[in-house]
Design an enzyme around this catalytic site. Structure first.
Site, mmCIF file in Angstrom:
data_model
loop_
_atom_site.group_PDB
_atom_site.id
_atom_site.type_symbol
_atom_site.label_atom_id
_atom_site.label_comp_id
_atom_site.label_asym_id
_atom_site.label_seq_id
_atom_site.Cartn_x
_atom_site.Cartn_y
_atom_site.Cartn_z
ATOM 1 N N LYS A 190 0.842 -1.200 0.000
ATOM 2 C CA LYS A 190 0.000 0.000 0.000
ATOM 3 C C LYS A 190 0.879 1.252 0.000
ATOM 4 O O LYS A 190 0.712 2.158 -0.803
ATOM 5 C CB LYS A 190 -0.924 -0.021 1.217
ATOM 6 N N GLY A 217 -4.240 -2.093 5.549
ATOM 7 C CA GLY A 217 -3.519 -3.251 5.009
ATOM 8 C C GLY A 217 -4.163 -4.575 5.387
ATOM 9 O O GLY A 217 -4.373 -5.444 4.541
ATOM 10 N N ARG A 218 -4.508 -4.746 6.664
ATOM 11 C CA ARG A 218 -5.009 -6.049 7.110
ATOM 12 C C ARG A 218 -6.434 -6.330 6.650
ATOM 13 O O ARG A 218 -6.976 -7.406 6.913
ATOM 14 C CB ARG A 218 -4.862 -6.197 8.619
ATOM 15 N N LYS A 263 10.819 -0.723 13.357
ATOM 16 C CA LYS A 263 11.242 -0.438 11.973
ATOM 17 C C LYS A 263 12.312 0.657 11.982
ATOM 18 O O LYS A 263 13.326 0.558 11.304
ATOM 19 C CB LYS A 263 10.057 0.075 11.149
HETATM 20 O O1 F6P Z 1 4.032 -3.004 9.609
HETATM 21 C C1 F6P Z 1 2.665 -3.096 9.632
HETATM 22 C C2 F6P Z 1 2.040 -2.792 8.304
HETATM 23 O O2 F6P Z 1 1.892 -1.430 8.158
HETATM 24 C C3 F6P Z 1 0.728 -3.506 8.168
HETATM 25 O O3 F6P Z 1 -0.334 -2.891 8.769
HETATM 26 C C4 F6P Z 1 0.613 -3.651 6.698
HETATM 27 O O4 F6P Z 1 -0.310 -4.621 6.379
HETATM 28 C C5 F6P Z 1 2.032 -4.020 6.344
HETATM 29 O O5 F6P Z 1 2.823 -3.257 7.221
HETATM 30 C C6 F6P Z 1 2.446 -3.807 4.916
HETATM 31 O O6 F6P Z 1 2.352 -2.475 4.516
HETATM 32 P P1 F6P Z 1 2.442 -2.050 3.006
HETATM 33 O O7 F6P Z 1 1.296 -2.684 2.273
HETATM 34 O O8 F6P Z 1 2.364 -0.569 3.001
HETATM 35 O O9 F6P Z 1 3.756 -2.538 2.457
#
Ligand code: F6P
Length: 550
Positions: free
Chosen positions: A208, A268-269, A513
């Site tokens: 995302k 995302g989830r 992170k």
């Molecule tokens: O680190 C957590 C998170 O932000 C999740 O909520 C999300 O699903 C995942 O990382 C991946 O994020 P992205 O789709 O932005 O790479």
């Protein structure tokens, strides 16, 4: 919607008092004493039956829980979510995953603008792409048809599609195999690529934000692998992206023509219902993907319209609160008796623990209630030979969710019934247990001496009274899977609403992170700042540096 914690409400106090009474009640007695139990505690939504009979709950319990939901304004919060209001307050955005699977004609607006035309356009784009790949009109650089698709993503950009692709194995199309790479551990990518042919491999970079380190690192390595084999010119034909960050996608080197957009208002989830589900549609077919959406939509309609007393996701969310807060139970096990649902516990771990693992309420004040249970599990019958011992005789009570199909998608019907028998037996054993008198009688019937019975009997007693829900359905189809997953999303929404937390943010993942970004250059000596860290962290960094410098 009130800012006052639910614990200050009379409805909560009534539930707490009732909890003390129920501490001495047995589940099997609840079933025996209530001739209507199957009607009141077993629910059917379409093909899905959700049996809640084996819960430590009477009609009075359920009515008190529903009163708590009313006092917490869960219905108003639910309506706000469906209406595209800003329910994710710390990130200032709606949580409109329900729009991604919305099948009706009604408008779904964010800031007064209908989002459905964009949702439908993205689905059309996915359909056209799937058709072209499946029919072989969209090929790799050499003109060869794609035989493998690799989804590179992590968290919500991995777990949902990974889980659904495995769950829908009987519906896979013959010519395309889906693979998933998520971990920044280089073995994940190299193990996957070692069996693949660059000329016939399609990559979906799913992120995302398009800023997630693991995903971008793996995507760069995959691009090198492809370019080494087929040349730089081949990259365009073999890489597509799913993202809401068009600039990031372009900077990475993927033409935004080959990007499937992801709206900002989906977390995302909760994103497998939209373009993040591209690998699901490719591995099966777009028609199957639409059936998945249809199942989820039907569950949305149930959640949106059913009264609390008959609203299955709400009732399950309330039971989660009942065990977590009134009985102090810390964990929840998900036990699919379905090999194809191997990844369901991991998927639900993120759904539950990233959503509800919070320590402050929406208004920033500390919550006075425990929030997310620890969700864990693995498929039966494997778990029976691993951790079920603890479920039956351990000192911690774990509410369990069983999931099972009445018939197999394969042809081993009799063997499938062995699986079903085990599933039903586990929930029965957890509830009934085995008391000492029964254990002693059994041992005596085997001819055991009294002294030996005295020694062995305590070890064979099983207290029982351990609650569970059973999800049972004819077959695990895309439609049923959509229903089950949407039900879980709404169940988590419900308990989070009672806890008064923001179920759609995830600030807790940020610190690690950031620290990793700082530690990384210290490991190969590019930065000498480890001394500024605590002795343990600095020691670990030095250990790795000494090892890599050898
Ligand atoms: O680190 C957590 C998170 O932000 C999740 O909520 C999300 O699903 C995942 O990382 C991946 O994020 P992205 O789709 O932005 O790479």
């Amino acid at each position: 919607m009130s800012d006052t914690p639910i614990t200050a409400d009379a409805a909560w106090r009534a539930l707490s008092d009732h909890g003390r009474v129920m501490a001495d009640v047995r589940i099997d007695a609840c079933i025996e004493d209530d001739p209507d139990r199957l009607t009141s505690m077993r629910h059917t939504i379409g093909e899905l039956t959700v049996d809640c009979c084996k819960h430590l709950a009477t009609a009075e319990t359920m009515s008190l829980l529903c009163a708590v939901a009313r006092a917490a304004d869960v219905e108003a919060l639910r309506d706000a979510m469906f209406a595209g209001e800003c329910v994710n307050t710390t990130e200032q955005r709606p949580a409109l995953h329900t729009a991604l699977r919305h099948r009706g004609d009604a408008r779904v607006c964010v800031d007064g603008e209908d989002v459905m035309p964009d949702v439908r356009a993205a689905l059309d784009q996915m359909r056209a792409f799937c058709t072209a790949v499946h029919e072989g009109t969209r090929t790799g650089h050499t003109g060869a048809r794609f035989t493998a698709v690799v989804n590179i993503g992590i968290g919500g950009s991995d777990l949902g599609p990974r889980m659904a692709v495995a769950a829908l194995k009987p519906f896979h199309c013959d010519q395309l195999q889906a693979h998933f790479v998520s971990n920044v551990d280089p073995s994940n990518l190299s193990d996957t690529l070692s069996a693949l042919d660059p000329a016939t491999t399609l990559f979906i970079v799913s992120s995302k934000s398009f800023g997630t380190k693991e995903t971008l690192t793996n995507a760069r390595a995959a691009r090198r692998w492809l370019a080494d084999a087929l040349g730089d010119d081949a990259v365009a034909a073999h890489f597509v992206a799913v993202s809401s960050n068009a600039r990031g996608v372009a900077e990475f080197g993927i033409d935004t023509e080959h990007m499937f957009p992801m709206p900002d208002w989906v977390g995302g989830r909760h994103s497998m219902w939209g373009t993040i589900g591209l690998s699901i549609a490719l591995a099966t077919s777009f028609d199957h993907f639409e059936l998945l959406l249809q199942g989820a939509y039907e569950m949305d309609e149930h959640f949106r319209t059913a009264p609390i007393e008959a609203n299955v996701p709400m009732l399950l969310g309330l039971l989660d609160v009942w065990y977590r807060n009134i009985h102090g139970l810390q964990t929840l096990a998900v036990l699919p008796y379905d090999h194809h649902l191997t990844h369901l516990p991991a998927y639900l771990q993120q759904a539950m623990m990233e959503s509800a693992g919070k320590r402050v309420r929406k208004d920033g004040r500390a919550t006075c209630m425990d929030t997310s249970p620890i969700l864990w599990g693995q498929p039966g019958t494997n778990g029976q030979h691993a951790f079920h011992q603890m479920l039956h005789q351990g000192t911690t009570v774990v509410p369990c969710d069983f999931l099972v199909a009445m018939s197999s998608c394969g042809d081993a019907a009799a063997q499938h019934l062995d699986l079903v028998a085990n599933c039903i037996a586990q929930s029965e054993a957890l509830m009934r247990g085995r008391d000492e008198a029964r254990v002693r009688a059994d041992l005596a019937a085997q001819g055991m001496a009294e002294a030996d019975i005295d020694a062995l009997a305590p070890h064979k007693v099983m207290p029982g009274n351990r609650p569970s829900t059973t999800f049972i359905y004819p077959r695990l189809t895309p439609h049923v899977l959509g229903m089950v997953v949407a039900l879980w999303e709404h169940r988590i929404f419900t308990s989070s609403a009672i806890w008064g937390i923001d179920a759609f943010d995830q600030w807790g993942v940020e610190l690690g992170k950031q620290l990793a970004l700082g530690i990384r250059p210290m490991l190969d000596g590019a930065d000498d700042g480890s001394k500024a860290r605590d002795a343990s962290t600095a020691g670990l960094i030095d250990l790795v540096r000494q090892h890599t410098e050898k």
